[in-house]
Design an enzyme around this catalytic site. Structure first.
Site, PDB file in Angstrom:
ATOM      1  N   SER A   1       0.482  -1.061   0.228  1.00  0.00           N
ATOM      2  CA  SER A   1      -0.207  -0.142  -0.035  1.00  0.00           C
ATOM      3  C   SER A   1       0.398   1.207   0.206  1.00  0.00           C
ATOM      4  O   SER A   1       0.902   2.431  -1.342  1.00  0.00           O
ATOM      5  CB  SER A   1      -0.992  -0.174   1.372  1.00  0.00           C
ATOM      6  OG  SER A   1      -1.353  -0.994   1.667  1.00  0.00           O
TER       7      SER A   1
ATOM      8  N   GLU B   1       6.441  -2.104  11.202  1.00  0.00           N
ATOM      9  CA  GLU B   1       5.933  -3.961  12.126  1.00  0.00           C
ATOM     10  C   GLU B   1       7.159  -3.530  13.450  1.00  0.00           C
ATOM     11  O   GLU B   1       7.753  -3.611  14.086  1.00  0.00           O
ATOM     12  CB  GLU B   1       6.483  -4.762  11.379  1.00  0.00           C
ATOM     13  CG  GLU B   1       6.397  -5.643  11.488  1.00  0.00           C
ATOM     14  CD  GLU B   1       5.182  -5.890  11.229  1.00  0.00           C
ATOM     15  OE1 GLU B   1       4.022  -6.275  11.260  1.00  0.00           O
ATOM     16  OE2 GLU B   1       4.783  -6.382   9.830  1.00  0.00           O
TER      17      GLU B   1
HETATM   18  C1  LIG Z   1       2.917  -9.881   9.164  1.00  0.00           C
HETATM   19  C2  LIG Z   1       2.400  -8.826   8.085  1.00  0.00           C
HETATM   20  O1  LIG Z   1       1.885  -8.591   7.278  1.00  0.00           O
HETATM   21  N1  LIG Z   1       3.850  -7.786   7.677  1.00  0.00           N
HETATM   22  C3  LIG Z   1       3.532  -6.980   6.593  1.00  0.00           C
HETATM   23  C4  LIG Z   1       4.934  -6.500   6.624  1.00  0.00           C
HETATM   24  C5  LIG Z   1       4.771  -5.210   5.368  1.00  0.00           C
HETATM   25  O2  LIG Z   1       4.226  -4.736   5.315  1.00  0.00           O
HETATM   26  O3  LIG Z   1       5.976  -5.595   4.178  1.00  0.00           O
HETATM   27  C6  LIG Z   1       3.317  -7.775   4.974  1.00  0.00           C
HETATM   28  O4  LIG Z   1       2.904  -9.178   5.276  1.00  0.00           O
HETATM   29  O5  LIG Z   1       2.333  -7.434   4.446  1.00  0.00           O
HETATM   30 ZN   LIG Z   2       0.255  -6.247   8.062  1.00  0.00          ZN
END
Ligand SMILES: CC(=O)N[C@@H](CC(=O)O)C(=O)O
Ligand SMILES: [Zn+2]
Length: 311
Positions: free
Chosen positions: A167, A178
């Site tokens: 996004s 995160e």
């Molecule tokens: C646990 C999780 O959702 N992590 C994110 C990491 C990120 O934003 O790059 C995802 O997989 O989209």
């Molecule tokens: Zn996430």
């Protein structure tokens, strides 16, 4: 060259995304809070817009409704015709791209912070998508120093195959936050406050940059995504082992060849077979079972950032 000061236009337009995954409660709660009262995220010469990216998933308190929004910002999706026949998140990605992008264009937002939680024991992590974005690297350096002695690590996902279309990727400078461990659908005060503090420092950095402060050359330690490791499976695709107790919760700690990695249901240990030391992270992340991923391995690297100053 890294000896020259790179000038960049001011980072005036900033967005703070929450609810890209509707069950990651820190970001959802912070964005809702700041939508009601934005005083905390206001800075001189910065327009910071809080935004819930996947309201349907937030309402259902689920990661997504039709498909993972944080994988949906591909050129194909963003240009797909079909309107209301498209999956909800693809439609939503197009909408977000219209508001905050278009991705890759001069009109795109300068910075997007995308707030995520993980069930893994990762602590405070910032996620970057480019090792050459000096503005972001300088921001990482600033945040790390401001947070010390508490740690804040940087995960660099520049992998040609493992990189995905997030996004935040609609912005010129995409930054993922995160923070974990926090179960899905749960708010933990320590995790919530940690995320809030990271964002405070990030916005302070942007304010200083916009005021004309020059940031001298610096180095930033990052963990570069190397490989995705799946759970051991049988011929039918069913999982036959768990993350080994020696590895569970040991995100960012060195994993050496021969170290225990998985434990089968009958108690057998499966060892790491790589060729050198790696730093695993996203260990046993709940959302990654559907992605056939038990953890990712990373390599420690030191990146150099040029000095930067507003043009
Ligand atoms: C646990 C999780 O959702 N992590 C994110 C990491 C990120 O934003 O790059 C995802 O997989 O989209
Ligand atoms: Zn996430």
């Amino acid at each position: 060259s890294t000896l020259c000061t790179v000038t960049a236009t001011q980072a005036r337009r900033v967005a703070i995304f929450g609810g890209t995954h509707g069950n990651e409660m820190s970001g959802v709660t912070l964005v809702n809070l700041w939508t009601k009262n934005g005083a905390e995220i206001q800075r001189k010469a910065v327009e910071a817009v809080p935004f819930i990216t996947n309201p349907k998933a937030v309402e259902k308190c689920t990661r997504y409704v039709d498909t993972d929004l944080n994988r949906a910002f591909t050129p194909e999706n963003l240009s797909a015709p079909g309107g209301n026949n498209l999956p909800y998140e693809v439609l939503r990605a197009q909408e977000i791209n219209r508001i905050f992008g278009p991705k890759g264009s001069p009109e795109a937002y300068d910075v997007i912070f995308d707030l995520h939680n993980t069930t893994s024991n990762m602590g405070c992590t910032l996620i970057l998508e480019s090792s050459k974005d000096y503005f972001n690297l300088q921001m990482m350096n600033y945040i790390k120093k401001a947070m010390a002695p508490a740690s804040c690590l940087v995960l660099l996902n520049e992998h040609p195959l493992l990189k995905y279309s997030t996004s935040r990727s609609v912005a010129k400078h995409p930054v993922g936050l995160e923070v974990g461990p926090q179960p899905q659908g749960v708010l933990r005060s320590n995790i919530f406050e940690a995320m809030r503090v990271i964002l405070k420092h990030a916005l302070d950095f942007i304010e200083l940059f916009n005021e004309g402060v020059e940031f001298p050359p610096c180095t930033v330690e990052v963990f570069r995504v190397l490989e995705r490791i799946d759970y051991p499976r049988d011929a039918n695709g069913n999982i036959i082992a768990m993350v080994h107790p020696n590895l569970q919760d040991c995100d960012w700690e060195p994993l050496n060849p021969g170290d225990p990695m998985f434990q089968t249901f009958d108690g057998k240990t499966i060892h790491y077979q790589g060729s050198g030391t790696v730093y695993p992270t996203f260990i046993n992340e709940a959302a990654y079972y559907e992605k056939q991923q038990a953890f990712i391995t990373t390599r420690r690297e030191t990146l150099v950032a040029s000095a930067i100053k507003k043009a």
